[in-house]
Design an enzyme around this catalytic site. Structure first.
Site, PDB file in Angstrom:
ATOM      1  N   ASP A  43       3.914  52.828  43.289  1.00  0.00           N
ATOM      2  CA  ASP A  43       3.987  51.964  44.382  1.00  0.00           C
ATOM      3  C   ASP A  43       3.789  52.821  45.805  1.00  0.00           C
ATOM      4  OD1 ASP A  43       5.297  49.816  43.192  1.00  0.00           O
ATOM      5  OD2 ASP A  43       7.208  50.795  43.226  1.00  0.00           O
ATOM      6  N   ASP A 103       3.321  40.272  50.529  1.00  0.00           N
ATOM      7  CA  ASP A 103       4.239  41.037  51.669  1.00  0.00           C
ATOM      8  C   ASP A 103       3.681  40.624  52.928  1.00  0.00           C
ATOM      9  OD1 ASP A 103       5.443  42.211  49.534  1.00  0.00           O
ATOM     10  OD2 ASP A 103       4.598  44.222  49.966  1.00  0.00           O
TER      11      ASP A 103
END
Length: 585
Positions: free
Chosen positions: A524, A299
């Protein structure tokens, strides 16, 4: 730490010819040896015979034969990388081009097809000085022809013809090829205890997401440090251990759930207390025969493209990390440091098609990755490839609609779901990004790992074909798509997701592996605010009542309720992943 020359890191052969190097892609079932994908389309296979016909002080000519052992091809590209300063001056029976040390021989316009079992012959003339080592490996349309033979020279001449083409333990093009991949005992035990006996033998990655994880394991129930995992991999007889290094300063500037322990300016701590100690462990000669597949900082770099500046998706934290340069500096340092270790294969994270697939993101991301790969002592030779869809949910393929389809004259790209994206699935995106990265300056032998741990989208709501007679493009796409998320920007604990393709090596052109990088069952992010000592905040995208933000076009989050902090075990999600697995368990 001394730098190793690229040709040594890549295990370049010293022999003068390459004989009958073959790649066979076989279907694989469950288990840890990755030799292919049962559900993937047939891929190319090949043998290559590379012979030096004539050689003189400053040049040489070659005769090359490539045999197609896979399905028939309408056109072909044979690619390789020179180890020295060889420079092609002319070619015959193929269009031969060279960029740096990377060479591509393409089928000529008058003879592009290559039948199953058929052969093509071509050659070239080149100049050189010093060593004229044979290329380490070749690819046919992106699929590797691995070396498994030796020269017909004198085997008693050390360092000369007759030496093995690829020495035992040396560098390989695809680390997953024919390899047994390490099964993490921490995750395996948890999965088996949680009803997942059918998948508990699947390999998953070891996440190093904070400094303490190096010695004592990552979040949740994981208890093993890096050296523990490496020792366990040796005990298993594994060839490959997968790991994720994930602890940049100001980590994940656009998602609070995965913020980390280091502040935006703590680049020295990242280098000295995180990367260097990991490298010291990996450099232990005891682990030299293990291939370490390392996914670099998920990311991070894509955030510096999509979440900065005057975009509606920008965040203050991402603007800060772009300005201070510590994401680029940190990734470059990690690549350079781990690149010194011959058995480490670095894969840089590239996000996914629902993030990077638009025109204004695609090329910019490839260029930013290339910048990072040439920062802090790194070079593109430190990059084995890229990792896509890590910890995400995008479908590998969308079999029931194409980006080129139209409905009553309206392009699929105009649908709300696609929203002018160039790609509808992860695999097409990954293959195209690989080509874009090569154009940006990466070596042409790079591959892509696709994380398939949670993108199966099975169960009763899975479409079985395209919508017939749809009146609008939205009706057509929404009824035909495999990916059942509310919006492609949704990333947290997605409702309805299932386990995806089982890990497999070389399932498609340019794809090194399908792999379970995110261990299924690990959260998550928390559905509500939970105090923790891991630096992880509460992100509303993990709240099932959240109505969204510009990064998901202001849609509902699609998240499951009752989730713990990221990285901790989420039983309800794991049960849903099992129930919706595709292929089904």
């Amino acid at each position: 730490m001394s730098r190793t020359t690229p040709q040594h890191r890549r295990g370049r052969p010293r022999s003068a010819a390459l004989a009958a190097c073959a790649l066979v892609l076989a279907a694989a079932g469950t288990g840890t040896a990755l030799t292919g994908s049962a559900s993937a389309a047939p891929a190319a296979g090949c043998t290559v015979d590379y012979k030096i016909q004539n050689e003189w002080a400053t040049g040489f000519t070659t005769e090359i034969t490539v045999q197609n052992t896979g399905t028939a091809l309408s056109s072909w590209d044979v690619e390789w990388t020179f180890a020295g300063n060889q420079q092609v001056t002319q070619g015959w029976n193929a269009d031969v081009s060279q960029s740096g040390r990377n060479v591509t021989a393409s089928s000529p316009s008058w003879g592009g097809s290559l039948a199953a079992g058929g052969s093509a012959n071509f050659g070239f003339q080149a100049t050189y000085s010093g060593s004229n080592a044979v290329p380490a490996s070749f690819t046919l349309n992106g699929v590797t022809c691995t070396a498994d033979g030796s020269d017909p020279g004198d085997p008693g001449d050390p360092g000369g013809p007759g030496d093995p083409v690829d020495p035992p333990g040396g560098r390989v093009d695809n680390p997953y090829e024919g390899a047994q991949v390490y099964v993490n005992p921490d995750w395996s035990a948890q999965a088996a205890e949680s009803g997942g006996e059918a998948v508990a033998d699947q390999p998953t990655a070891v996440w190093l997401d904070r400094i303490a994880a190096i010695d004592s394991g990552s979040a949740g129930e994981n208890t093993m440090g890096l050296r523990d995992h490496l020792d366990a991999a040796l005990e298993q007889g594994a060839d490959v251990l997968q790991m994720v290094t994930y602890n940049l300063p100001g980590r994940d500037c656009a998602a609070l759930a995965s913020n980390g322990e280091l502040g935006p300016e703590e680049i020295d701590r990242y280098k000295n207390e995180f990367i260097d100690p990991i490298a010291e462990i990996l450099s232990d000669p005891a682990y030299a025969d293990l291939r370490i597949v390392n996914t670099i900082e998920i990311d991070s770099l894509p955030n510096l493209v999509t979440n900065v500046g005057d975009r509606a998706t920008a965040t203050e934290n991402c603007d800060e990390m772009l300005a201070n340069g510590n994401y680029v500096e940190g990734v470059g340092y990690a690549l350079a440091t781990f690149g010194d270790i011959e058995n480490v294969y670095n894969y840089i994270d590239i996000g996914h098609h629902g993030w990077i697939g638009w025109d204004d993101n695609f090329t910019a991301t490839a260029e930013l990755l290339h910048e990072a790969a040439n920062t802090a002592g790194a070079t593109v030779d430190d990059v084995a490839g890229f990792a896509a869809n890590v910890a995400n949910y995008g479908s590998i393929e969308e079999p029931y609609f194409s980006i080129d389809d139209t409905v009553n004259g309206t392009s699929v790209r105009q649908s709300t779901w696609v929203d002018w994206n160039r790609y509808a699935d992860i695999q097409t995106f990954s293959q195209a990004f690989r080509e874009e990265a090569i154009s940006a300056g990466f070596n042409n032998d790079v591959g892509v790992i696709i994380d398939t741990s949670r993108n199966g989208w099975g169960g009763p709501d899975r479409p079985t074909g395209p919508v017939e007679g749809a009146a609008t493009v939205d009706e057509y796409v929404d009824g035909s798509r495999i990916d059942r998320r509310i919006q492609q920007g949704n990333w947290c604990n997605q409702s309805g997701a299932g386990l995806g393709e089982r890990p497999a090596a070389a399932p498609a052109t340019g794809i090194d592996a399908y792999a379970w990088i995110k261990p299924p069952g690990e959260s998550d992010g928390s559905s509500s605010e939970i105090e923790n000592d891991e630096g992880k905040g509460f992100d509303r995208m993990c709240d099932p009542t959240y109505e969204g933000n510009p990064r998901n076009n202001n849609n509902m989050s699609g998240a499951l309720p009752g989730a713990p902090v990221s990285g901790h075990w989420f039983q309800a999600q794991f049960e849903e992943l099992l129930a919706n697995a595709h292929p089904a368990l």
